[in-house]
Design an enzyme around this catalytic site. Structure first.
Site, short mmCIF file in Angstrom:
data_model
loop_
_atom_site.label_atom_id
_atom_site.label_comp_id
_atom_site.label_asym_id
_atom_site.label_seq_id
_atom_site.Cartn_x
_atom_site.Cartn_y
_atom_site.Cartn_z
N HIS A 1 2.69 2.81 -6.21
CA HIS A 1 3.29 3.27 -4.94
C HIS A 1 2.28 3.07 -3.80
O HIS A 1 2.64 2.67 -2.69
CB HIS A 1 3.68 4.75 -5.03
CG HIS A 1 4.56 5.06 -6.19
ND1 HIS A 1 4.20 5.90 -7.21
CD2 HIS A 1 5.81 4.60 -6.51
CE1 HIS A 1 5.18 5.97 -8.10
NE2 HIS A 1 6.17 5.19 -7.70
N CYS B 1 20.73 3.56 -17.40
CA CYS B 1 19.34 3.97 -17.63
C CYS B 1 18.96 4.97 -16.55
O CYS B 1 18.95 4.63 -15.36
CB CYS B 1 18.39 2.77 -17.58
SG CYS B 1 16.65 3.31 -17.53
O1 ME8 Z 1 12.67 2.23 -7.48
N1 ME8 Z 1 2.87 -2.07 -9.59
O2 ME8 Z 1 11.58 4.11 -6.68
P1 ME8 Z 1 10.27 4.17 -7.57
C1 ME8 Z 1 3.23 -2.32 -8.33
N2 ME8 Z 1 13.73 4.90 -5.51
N3 ME8 Z 1 4.11 -1.58 -7.65
C2 ME8 Z 1 4.68 -0.55 -8.27
C3 ME8 Z 1 4.35 -0.21 -9.60
C4 ME8 Z 1 3.40 -1.04 -10.27
N4 ME8 Z 1 3.02 -0.82 -11.52
N5 ME8 Z 1 5.05 0.88 -9.94
C5 ME8 Z 1 5.79 1.23 -8.85
C6 ME8 Z 1 12.62 3.23 -6.79
N6 ME8 Z 1 5.56 0.37 -7.85
C7 ME8 Z 1 13.75 3.55 -5.88
C8 ME8 Z 1 13.66 2.65 -4.66
S1 ME8 Z 1 14.52 1.81 -2.27
C9 ME8 Z 1 15.94 1.86 -1.43
C10 ME8 Z 1 14.78 2.81 -3.67
C11 ME8 Z 1 6.15 0.45 -6.50
O3 ME8 Z 1 9.66 5.48 -7.29
C12 ME8 Z 1 6.96 -0.81 -6.18
O4 ME8 Z 1 7.10 -0.90 -4.79
O5 ME8 Z 1 10.58 3.81 -8.97
C13 ME8 Z 1 8.28 -0.48 -6.79
O6 ME8 Z 1 9.36 -1.26 -6.32
C14 ME8 Z 1 8.44 0.98 -6.37
O7 ME8 Z 1 7.09 1.51 -6.47
C15 ME8 Z 1 9.40 1.74 -7.27
O8 ME8 Z 1 9.34 3.08 -6.91
#
Ligand code: ME8
Length: 461
Positions: free
Chosen positions: A21, A126
């Site tokens: 994040h 999921c």
């Molecule tokens: O998907 N490496 O939220 P989320 C790089 N709420 N970036 C990463 C990562 C990693 N290992 N892990 C997470 C969601 N990210 C939805 C989004 S938008 C309208 C809704 C980052 O909390 C990356 O940007 O699961 C990924 O897409 C996001 O956190 C997923 O966050």
């Protein structure tokens, strides 16, 4: 280009923020700061995704209501962004009343238009990624992203006519900068060509979500709700009055992780087409960080806490490493050893030493004042030529080539170090004071340029 609108995903607040994040948010911050620095009116949005089954489950596990739960967790997210000096202009929460109202307005509009209709959904879901899956999309029977079991869902549901927008989506995906990096496009295009199916956009088996405006038994599917944040943030009528939708839309870039590209480059533009709004100019999907070769996971116990990293190595090192340590758009591997080495070799030895050497010489020989340069020699001209990287750096940022941006700046840092070694100003005090002044002037001027170029990345105060 007079305005620039950049967004990060809005993150699920079922847990505290981690390295991944922080990565997306810091990289978006670097782009936003670069745009502002060149005088472009920039709006940078981040926030939290607070509805859905996953958050509800996390709240239940803590024995509190989902709203109490998200209210308590969101604090750690906001605090981290502050510590990381994230310069977002607004922080949206999907539980904000204005956001909820915007979602309801859009649902109503689509229903009236016939693009949302009632049906029944039965299939796999999921909870970890809040996504419906087809049997064929699972890997060895589990979710391909989270490697967890999916659940079987069978309930009344409203559907969005995604299938209607297939042609428009294909045209959009073919446009030059819609999806970056370019190598991510073909997979999307092929999937769309297999045929777009209408998607379920409501749930009835729980009630933690935006209420359907005309059927309160249903709550809006969390992704449908979440994607709308990118425009509801601009539609707010409260303290953001000055920020208008017309001014900033379409977004220049939605920066997201590769696992949610489909939602952003296919589903989101379809919703926008359906309500008659232009799609975003670019959806940029970056890669994933692993940690010492492994996926980050609580079970393995290797989740990297950005708070700990900045306590240990400082904010500059952390931000710099996230930019430098991973090719933007591809996967990267994190290790504290690499972070430490980058801090020591590049920030301390190359940049730190350069600044330190120069200011020491300046205080020793010039009373800490910038001296006046005199005649230039070939070696000075060569350095000045190298310094004309500023425009190229901005071109790289416009193309979202952030590693090229870094390479250009760092190439210059190395060039200035070489200039000092070659001109040996410490020897000039006794032999040629005029030459000493010129060399020190050129060096300090180069450091000034480096400081400007590096400002979006480090030393932000
Ligand atoms: O998907 N490496 O939220 P989320 C790089 N709420 N970036 C990463 C990562 C990693 N290992 N892990 C997470 C969601 N990210 C939805 C989004 S938008 C309208 C809704 C980052 O909390 C990356 O940007 O699961 C990924 O897409 C996001 O956190 C997923 O966050």
């Amino acid at each position: 280009m007079k305005t620039f609108y950049i967004t990060t995903p809005i993150y699920y607040v079922n847990d505290s923020p981690h390295l991944g994040h922080a990565y997306t948010t810091i990289l978006a911050d670097i782009i936003a700061r670069t745009q502002r620095q060149r005088g472009i009116d920039t709006f940078f949005l981040t926030g939290t995704d607070e509805h859905g089954q996953k958050i509800l489950g996390a709240a239940k596990a803590k024995n509190v209501s989902p709203k109490e739960f998200t209210d308590s967790i969101v604090v750690s997210w906001k605090e981290l962004w502050k510590k990381l000096q994230i310069s977002n202009d607004f922080f949206i929460r999907t539980t904000d009343i204005n956001h909820e109202r915007t979602v309801q307005e859009i649902i109503k509009k689509l229903y009236e238009k016939g693009d949302i209709y009632k049906g029944n959904y039965s299939g796999l879901y999921c909870v970890a990624c809040e996504t419906f899956y087809l049997e064929k999309d699972l890997e060895n029977g589990v979710c391909p992203i989270h490697k967890t079991k999916t659940e079987y869902v069978n309930e009344e549901s409203y559907f969005f006519k995604l299938s209607k927008y297939e042609k428009q989506i294909l045209d959009y995906l073919e446009s030059d900068k819609a999806v970056l990096p370019k190598n991510r496009k073909s997979e999307l295009v092929n999937r769309v060509k297999e045929g777009l199916k209408d998607i379920s956009v409501s749930r009835t088996s729980f009630n933690w979500g935006v209420k359907f405006p005309f059927d309160e038994k249903h709550v809006v599917y969390v992704w449908f709700d979440a994607l709308i944040n990118y425009i509801s943030a601009l539609w707010y009528e409260n303290d953001l009055k000055k920020i208008t939708f017309d001014k900033f839309w379409p977004a220049n870039i939605h920066l997201v992780g590769k696992e949610i590209l489909w939602f952003h480059a296919v589903i989101w533009p379809s919703i926008l087409f359906a309500i008659g709004v232009e799609p975003p100019k670019t959806v940029f999907a970056h890669g994933w960080w692993t940690v010492e070769g492994q996926k980050m996971s609580k079970t393995i116990g290797n989740v990297v806490d950005p708070n700990k990293m900045i306590e240990k190595y400082g904010l500059d090192a952390f931000r710099y490493f996230l930019l430098k340590g991973c090719s933007f758009g591809e996967d990267g591997d994190f290790s504290e050893t690499l972070l430490k080495n980058t801090l020591n070799n590049e920030l301390a030895n190359e940049l730190g030493n350069l600044v330190n050497r120069t200011t020491t010489l300046l205080s020793k020989f010039c009373d800490s004042k910038v001296p006046k340069p005199t005649k230039s020699e070939l070696i000075d001209e060569a350095l000045i030529k190298e310094s004309q990287i500023l425009d190229q750096v901005l071109i790289e940022v416009d193309l979202y080539n952030l590693n090229e941006m870094h390479k250009k700046i760092w190439g210059f840092v190395k060039a200035v170090n070489k200039y000092i070694s070659d001109t040996e100003p410490w020897r000039l005090e006794k032999t040629d004071k005029e030459r000493l002044a010129t060399v020190l002037y050129n060096t300090i001027e180069s450091i000034r340029l480096i400081a400007i170029l590096m400002y979006p990345i480090i030393r932000l105060c």
